[in-house]
Enzyme design. Structure first.
Site, short mmCIF file in Angstrom:
data_model
loop_
_atom_site.label_atom_id
_atom_site.label_comp_id
_atom_site.label_asym_id
_atom_site.label_seq_id
_atom_site.Cartn_x
_atom_site.Cartn_y
_atom_site.Cartn_z
CE LYS A 114 1.66 -6.32 1.79
NZ LYS A 114 0.65 -6.22 0.75
CE LYS A 200 1.60 0.13 4.50
NZ LYS A 200 1.46 0.09 3.07
CE LYS A 203 -6.00 -2.52 2.05
NZ LYS A 203 -6.41 -2.28 0.68
P1 TYM Z 1 -3.05 -0.67 -1.17
O1 TYM Z 1 -4.27 -1.45 -1.52
O2 TYM Z 1 -2.21 -1.15 -0.04
O3 TYM Z 1 -3.43 0.84 -0.87
C1 TYM Z 1 -4.23 1.63 -1.76
C2 TYM Z 1 -3.74 3.07 -1.75
O4 TYM Z 1 -3.78 3.59 -0.42
C3 TYM Z 1 -2.50 4.11 -0.05
N1 TYM Z 1 -2.27 3.85 1.39
C4 TYM Z 1 -1.89 4.78 2.27
N2 TYM Z 1 -1.65 6.10 2.15
C5 TYM Z 1 -1.30 6.79 3.26
N3 TYM Z 1 -1.21 6.22 4.49
C6 TYM Z 1 -1.45 4.91 4.68
N4 TYM Z 1 -1.38 4.37 5.88
C7 TYM Z 1 -1.81 4.11 3.53
N5 TYM Z 1 -2.13 2.80 3.34
C8 TYM Z 1 -2.40 2.66 2.03
C9 TYM Z 1 -1.50 3.36 -0.92
O5 TYM Z 1 -0.31 4.08 -1.11
C10 TYM Z 1 -2.27 3.19 -2.20
O6 TYM Z 1 -2.13 4.35 -3.01
N6 TYM Z 1 0.14 -2.17 -4.69
C11 TYM Z 1 -0.96 -1.26 -4.41
C12 TYM Z 1 -2.15 -1.42 -5.34
C13 TYM Z 1 -1.79 -1.32 -6.79
C14 TYM Z 1 -1.50 -0.12 -7.50
C15 TYM Z 1 -1.25 -0.54 -8.83
C16 TYM Z 1 -1.45 1.23 -7.14
C17 TYM Z 1 -1.70 -2.34 -7.65
N7 TYM Z 1 -1.37 -1.90 -8.88
C18 TYM Z 1 -0.93 0.39 -9.83
C19 TYM Z 1 -1.13 2.16 -8.15
C20 TYM Z 1 -0.87 1.72 -9.46
C21 TYM Z 1 -1.45 -1.52 -2.99
O7 TYM Z 1 -1.31 -2.60 -2.47
O8 TYM Z 1 -2.14 -0.48 -2.46
#
Ligand code: TYM
Length: 338
Positions: A114, A200, A203
């Protein structure tokens, strides 16, 4: 058993989030044992680690609540909230900053991805982002964290922080933190971009054609699948034949994740066929899976008061549950609090 997971409210929920994480959240909620609990939150504090527009973040947060409820998260059974209404997350992050090591954070691939070439210009929040993520889960004595493959490294770090804190400041008989286990659904751990099979689905991809948003209407879904990148070969009859064909693998995996089949089972049906046959079948399945979610999402968005009420109630319940661990962490560090 306590299950905790989060998602950033940065724009549209896409198929990768749904298949990689949210659908698993719903499944866990629906199959919960007596006495166990699920906490699901919007990681709005994480969202300010990248340049953002305040009005857009505000809107995206409410939209994401509506989207999660539309996907099946029940705010009566699960605790659904946003970090900004539960200050214990930010508080615990500060306490854990004393334990997290610079070297550990330097190894995080998300920061490298990022911040890109502009490391000096990245926010300090982007660097310490995984420490807030550790606080999110450690705050609740979490046992299980359903996430996609891309978040596993952050969960490993949360375990390292918990272990070091327990070693340095607590006794073995009375640890302050529980070590959480990530749970990743094998068939949909990594949904890739529709334009590039090695990236991947995200968003933040500038091309909307690279992802399926859960708000896309049927026509858009059909168009995006039709335009998805592929190769000229027909589909193989088993998964060995997908080696070196990332785009084909991605589309077949998505089909399997939606239909509940393995990649091999999908190929047993479509092996030997070209994408001219497979793509329309995939688009139909996708429309069928997403249309009910989209309809419910649109209805929920109309009722702003109900969305605010869901978040307020969830936050009150989360604040209550955060107190014992936060207090224990302050005490363990020798901080005086009256
Ligand atoms: P975020 O908002 O990017 O994504 C949310 C969840 O979706 C999953 N994900 C995917 N899984 C499969 N293929 C993809 N292309 C894909 N894109 C996203 C992510 O693995 C995630 O489970 N840092 C985290 C948010 C967070 C969090 C936490 C998660 C903050 N604190 C504590 C678990 C526990 C994030 O940015 O996810």
């Amino acid at each position: 058993m306590r299950i905790v997971s989060g998602i950033q409210p940065t724009g549209n929920l896409h198929l990768g989030n749904y298949l990689g994480a949210i659908r698993n959240w719903v499944r866990m909620q629906d199959e919960l044992e007596e006495g166990a609990e699920c906490l699901f939150f919007l990681a709005d504090l994480h969202a300010i680690s990248m340049p953002h527009e305040p009005a857009a973040l505000h809107r995206a947060t409410l939209e994401m609540v509506a989207a999660l409820v539309a996907c099946g998260i029940d705010p009566d059974r699960s605790i659904l909230f946003n970090q900004a209404q539960v200050p214990a997350h930010a508080e615990l992050q500060w306490l854990l900053n004393g334990t997290a090591r610079m070297g550990w954070l330097n190894r995080m691939t998300q920061f490298k991805d990022k911040s890109g070439k502009n490391r000096e210009g990245a926010s300090a929040a982007l660097f310490t982002y995984p420490v807030l993520q550790a606080a999110d889960v450690l705050l609740y004595q979490t046992t299980h964290v359903p996430v996609g493959e891309d978040q596993k490294q952050h969960l490993e770090l949360a375990r390292d922080i918990a272990q070091k804190f327990n070693n340095d400041f607590a006794s073995e008989e009375a640890p302050v933190f529980t070590l959480p286990d990530p749970i990743t659904p094998p068939e949909a751990a990594r949904i890739m971009s529709l334009r590039e099979g090695s990236k991947k689905m995200s968003k933040s991809d500038p091309s909307d054609m690279a992802r399926i948003n859960l708000t896309d209407d049927s026509e858009t879904i059909v168009k995006k699948i039709k335009k998805a990148k592929t190769d000229p070969e027909p589909l193989p009859s088993d998964s060995n034949g997908l080696v070196g064909r990332p785009e084909a693998l991605n589309l077949v995996s998505i089909y399997g994740a939606l239909s509940g089949e393995t990649v091999d089972a999908v190929l047993a049906r479509f092996g030997g066929q070209g994408f001219g046959v497979f793509k329309p079948a995939l688009a139909d399945l996708m429309v069928e899976s997403i249309a009910p979610i989209t309809a419910r999402f649109r209805d929920l968005l109309e009722d702003r008061e109900a969305l605010d009420a869901i978040l307020a109630k969830g936050a009150a319940r989360a604040r209550e549950r955060a107190v014992p661990t936060l207090d224990a962490a302050y005490r363990a560090l020798g901080l005086v609090r009256g």
